[in-house]
Design a protein around this motif. Sequence first.
Motif, mmCIF file in Angstrom:
data_model
loop_
_atom_site.group_PDB
_atom_site.id
_atom_site.type_symbol
_atom_site.label_atom_id
_atom_site.label_comp_id
_atom_site.label_asym_id
_atom_site.label_seq_id
_atom_site.Cartn_x
_atom_site.Cartn_y
_atom_site.Cartn_z
ATOM 1 N N HIS A 142 -34.992 -87.986 34.110
ATOM 2 C CA HIS A 142 -34.210 -86.797 33.759
ATOM 3 C C HIS A 142 -33.320 -87.072 32.537
ATOM 4 N N PHE A 152 -34.397 -91.128 27.178
ATOM 5 C CA PHE A 152 -35.842 -90.920 27.286
ATOM 6 C C PHE A 152 -36.035 -90.090 28.552
ATOM 7 N N ASP A 181 -33.945 -93.043 33.082
ATOM 8 C CA ASP A 181 -34.210 -92.112 34.189
ATOM 9 C C ASP A 181 -35.149 -91.017 33.649
ATOM 10 N N ASP A 186 -30.784 -94.414 28.522
ATOM 11 C CA ASP A 186 -31.046 -93.759 29.804
ATOM 12 C C ASP A 186 -32.553 -93.627 30.009
HETATM 13 CA CA CA Z 1 -33.337 -90.223 30.782
#
Ligand code: CA
Length: 399
Positions: free
Chosen positions: A196, A216, A194, A192
């Motif tokens: 967030h 991350f 993104d 991931d």
């Molecule tokens: Ca992420």
Amino acid sequence: SPSCGDGRKRNVCYYYDSGIANVDYGAEHVMVPRRVAMTHALVASYGLLPHMTRLRTTPATEHDLRAFHDDGYVRLLRDISPDGYYRRHDNNIRARARACRVGVPDEDEEADGGHYDNPVIDGLWDYCLRYAGGSLAAARALAAGRSDIAINWSGGMHHACSGKASGFCYVNDIVLAIQHLLDTFARVLYVDIDVHHGDGVEEHFKGDERVMTVSFHRYDGDQYFFPGTGKAGDVGEGKGKYRTLNVPMKAGMDDASYLHSLFVPIMDTVMSRFQPDAVVLQCGADSLYGDRLGGFNLSVSGHAACVSYLRSCNVPLLLLGGGGYTVNHVASCWCYETAVAVGKEEEIPDDIPHHGYEHYYRDQGYKLHYPVPKKSSIKKEDIDKIKQDALANLRMLNE
Ligand code: CA
Ligand code: ZLM
Ligand code: ZN
């Protein structure tokens, strides 16, 4: 026929549904599904569509959603509508909506002036079924061996929980797609990028030894950054212990620190220790420089290097969208990543072709690769600490 840097041709499937692109979260909402229509128009204008098989599918069904989501929540998504909700005498649906965090401001949101992260929008149910249907169709294409890489830029809604909406996400298409992949593949890796934390996916699979999740993300400690979870010390539990990996970072991350100091060494270790049979990559584009929400400084080519890296692993790969709030940047990024998937990234010109949406790209000089700051604010010690924490967690995997 297309071939790639490593000489191996990939069979790429691509999902696009114009019905999703017309969904409207509200006039000023930061989530703009039209960015997917912009991406598609750019992909088409660069001549990439003939290099992929278009995935045609029907929307997901209620039954499909129930593989992850609670019955009551599925019924709420099905039954609620902007007019229904605003019929204030319908106390029951209002209470159910509040419990499921749909359309009803919480205390923070009241303070925000009544804005919602997850508004009750026109066509909400149809939107959910369509983006989830796209991710499921992509997972089916990979599981059937019809495809090496399958793409759904309208998916990647990583915050949705089994019984509630969160962070602009209503249905968790990622969990649904991974569940489907597990019918065919013994081990699935979720990555991931993104900005967030991928909390909804992590939460569901944190005890499952068949799925490793790696996120991350930006994490500001006591300075809250949504959703506030994803510390390095959260490593999963039970049989899934050490199969959750969190890589929390401060704002300002640039290509060199993100990619060369963290993503590549960490993913090299994850790939050799976990040895996945399929990979799902959530490509949230809010980690790009200039995003309205993100605060990271990645370039389009830096972000796309993550796609390139996982593509070169030669494991069935599902590419999903996610966040991304500066729409011209998002479309540039996902178009370029589509080119990476089909091995054409070196052939597409930097000048954005005339295609009807070109006026959106004025701020970036009509170039796909818009400039990012050269000077980094990141301290080497901070990056080393993050990397050491991640590698220490990974050493515990398969010990
Ligand atoms: Ca992420
Ligand atoms: N308020 N309008 C990332 C999801 C991030 C929670 C603070 C809502 C916004 C944001 C909505 C115009 C993904 C929080 C925010 C305002 C409580 C978040 C509507 C601006 C607006 O101008 C806005 C009417 C809105 C929402 C900003 N919300 C910024 N950050 C986060 C959710 C989703 O990228 O990871 C995957 C798709 N929410 O910080 C509040 C605490 C709600
Ligand atoms: Zn995001």
